[in-house]
Scaffold this active site. Structure first.
Site, PDB file in Angstrom:
ATOM      1  N   ASP A 159      42.722 -71.159  50.109  1.00  0.00           N
ATOM      2  CA  ASP A 159      42.581 -70.186  49.246  1.00  0.00           C
ATOM      3  C   ASP A 159      43.528 -68.911  49.810  1.00  0.00           C
ATOM      4  O   ASP A 159      43.258 -68.360  50.679  1.00  0.00           O
ATOM      5  CB  ASP A 159      41.171 -69.461  49.519  1.00  0.00           C
ATOM      6  CG  ASP A 159      40.846 -68.507  48.405  1.00  0.00           C
ATOM      7  OD1 ASP A 159      40.283 -68.677  47.256  1.00  0.00           O
ATOM      8  OD2 ASP A 159      40.824 -67.490  48.670  1.00  0.00           O
TER       9      ASP A 159
ATOM     10  N   LYS B 146      45.832 -65.814  43.729  1.00  0.00           N
ATOM     11  CA  LYS B 146      45.331 -64.587  43.008  1.00  0.00           C
ATOM     12  C   LYS B 146      46.234 -63.580  42.647  1.00  0.00           C
ATOM     13  O   LYS B 146      47.091 -63.402  43.539  1.00  0.00           O
ATOM     14  CB  LYS B 146      43.911 -63.917  43.718  1.00  0.00           C
ATOM     15  CG  LYS B 146      43.070 -64.832  44.631  1.00  0.00           C
ATOM     16  CD  LYS B 146      41.947 -64.032  45.270  1.00  0.00           C
ATOM     17  CE  LYS B 146      41.311 -64.889  46.094  1.00  0.00           C
ATOM     18  NZ  LYS B 146      42.234 -65.610  47.411  1.00  0.00           N
TER      19      LYS B 146
ATOM     20  N   HIS C 274      42.037 -61.202  40.840  1.00  0.00           N
ATOM     21  CA  HIS C 274      41.821 -60.911  42.162  1.00  0.00           C
ATOM     22  C   HIS C 274      40.720 -59.829  41.936  1.00  0.00           C
ATOM     23  O   HIS C 274      39.351 -59.935  42.715  1.00  0.00           O
ATOM     24  CB  HIS C 274      42.810 -60.453  43.045  1.00  0.00           C
ATOM     25  CG  HIS C 274      42.428 -60.443  44.772  1.00  0.00           C
ATOM     26  ND1 HIS C 274      43.238 -60.576  45.430  1.00  0.00           N
ATOM     27  CD2 HIS C 274      41.164 -60.420  45.254  1.00  0.00           C
ATOM     28  CE1 HIS C 274      42.788 -60.767  46.673  1.00  0.00           C
ATOM     29  NE2 HIS C 274      41.559 -60.625  46.440  1.00  0.00           N
TER      30      HIS C 274
ATOM     31  N   TYR D 145      47.697 -60.695  50.436  1.00  0.00           N
ATOM     32  CA  TYR D 145      47.568 -61.198  51.818  1.00  0.00           C
ATOM     33  C   TYR D 145      48.751 -60.890  52.604  1.00  0.00           C
ATOM     34  O   TYR D 145      48.867 -60.957  53.812  1.00  0.00           O
ATOM     35  CB  TYR D 145      46.823 -62.263  51.923  1.00  0.00           C
ATOM     36  CG  TYR D 145      45.445 -62.579  51.425  1.00  0.00           C
ATOM     37  CD1 TYR D 145      44.775 -61.524  51.010  1.00  0.00           C
ATOM     38  CD2 TYR D 145      44.793 -63.727  51.445  1.00  0.00           C
ATOM     39  CE1 TYR D 145      43.427 -61.542  50.186  1.00  0.00           C
ATOM     40  CE2 TYR D 145      43.808 -63.915  50.767  1.00  0.00           C
ATOM     41  CZ  TYR D 145      43.050 -62.838  50.135  1.00  0.00           C
ATOM     42  OH  TYR D 145      41.613 -63.090  49.779  1.00  0.00           O
TER      43      TYR D 145
END
Length: 336
Positions: free
Chosen positions: A54, A88, A121, A59
């Site tokens: 995931d 996402k 997201h 990130y």
């Protein structure tokens, strides 16, 4: 050779008929793990037997994770079709055409031709920079709007039409928001990510998601003990230290983490725990393949619910919003 046979890991059936592993490896390092450390953890996860990874653009580690995917496939450890790769679209890419641009960067960074799942997201274009503190506010932040969200979702649907992602999903939604947008979706979400852990079970939301034939996916499945400081408040409960959970762990001779993950998978939710330690990475996967909780233990776990929301989302508040409760439509109506 993998440590745990992926065939022994439970799977969920999506409404398309496709299968999704019932547990995955998260890649959000809670602002404290470097991209190199996270990608090393992903490599260890693939070796351990994880097949769902995931990811997310925000990130900041997709390029490094992409190297891991390339190496694993090149070395014959896995085939691309064995992996269930997720990402996402971040909040700053909700504008016209932006979703396609964001997706293009993600698959370039991840070095794959398609994704298995692509989530929105957060359901609004409110952006915050990495490493921000709890008082950070973007002056351009806006409350949720059905019209704005559906413009974003139409771009998500195009990605499916183009064969670029097999499924699309949503995250951080509420029942009022879902009631507003699901009837408008040409392609409905196959999965929805929600905060879900023993002391925050969101039973109504989970039941609503499941009633629509959508698979719930748990972020913060362990109560996120390493979450960013901006998401910590004095009243937060540490799930893994709750005596009843600790007692069940002792009865099984395992760490409380294992009990949380067993409970989630047995509840029909797909957790995505994150760890950088190989021992924990293996243990997190192995625990859902053996020694299930009893019905009595499952009832005890259900009794741990205490409305312990940990990801409050303060940094996404718009001008005029009272506090983080406005993000979650707690009175059953969308707060505008």
């Amino acid at each position: 050779m993998t440590v745990i046979n992926p065939a022994s890991v439970p799977q969920y059936k999506l409404y398309t008929g496709a299968k999704m592993p019932a547990i995955g490896m998260g890649t959000f390092g809670s602002d404290h793990a470097s991209p190199e450390l996270v990608s090393s953890a992903v490599a260890a996860a693939i070796d351990a037997g994880y097949r769902m990874i995931d990811c997310a653009a925000c990130y900041g580690n997709e390029a490094q994770i992409g190297e891991v995917f390339t190496d694993a496939i090149t070395q014959g450890k896995v085939k691309r079709e064995d992996l269930f790769i997720v990402s996402k679209v971040w909040n700053d890419m909700h504008g016209d055409g932006d979703v396609l641009l964001a997706f293009a960067k993600t698959i370039k960074d991840l070095k794959v031709d398609y994704l298995d799942m692509y989530y929105v997201h957060w359901p609004f274009p409110n952006y915050h920079p990495p490493f921000c503190d709890v008082d950070t506010r973007n002056p351009d932040s806006k409350p949720f709007s059905v019209e704005r969200f559906m413009k974003t979702w139409r771009q998500m649907e195009r990605l499916v039409d183009m064969g670029l992602t097999k499924h699309i999903g949503m995250s951080n939604m509420t029942i009022p928001k879902l009631e507003a947008v699901l009837p408008l979706c040409r392609i409905k979400p196959a999965a929805i990510e929600l905060e879900y852990h023993p002391c925050f079970q969101q039973r109504e939301l989970k039941a609503y998601i499941e009633s629509k034939g959508i698979v719930p996916v748990a972020f913060c499945p362990l109560g996120s003990p390493d979450r960013p400081e901006r998401d910590c408040t004095p009243e937060d409960v540490a799930d893994l230290k709750v005596p009843a959970l600790v007692e069940i762990a002792q009865a099984h001779g395992v760490h409380p983490v294992n009990i949380a993950l067993k409970w989630e998978v047995q509840s029909g939710v797909a957790p995505i725990p994150f760890s950088t330690k190989e021992r924990n990475i293996i243990s997190n996967l192995k625990c859902v393949t053996e020694d299930p909780l009893t019905e009595e233990e499952m009832k005890i776990m259900e009794g741990l619910e205490c409305n312990n929301r940990l990801v409050k989302g303060q940094v996404f508040l718009w001008e005029g919003a009272k506090d983080w409760h406005d993000l979650w439509d707690e009175d059953g109506k969308i707060v505008e």
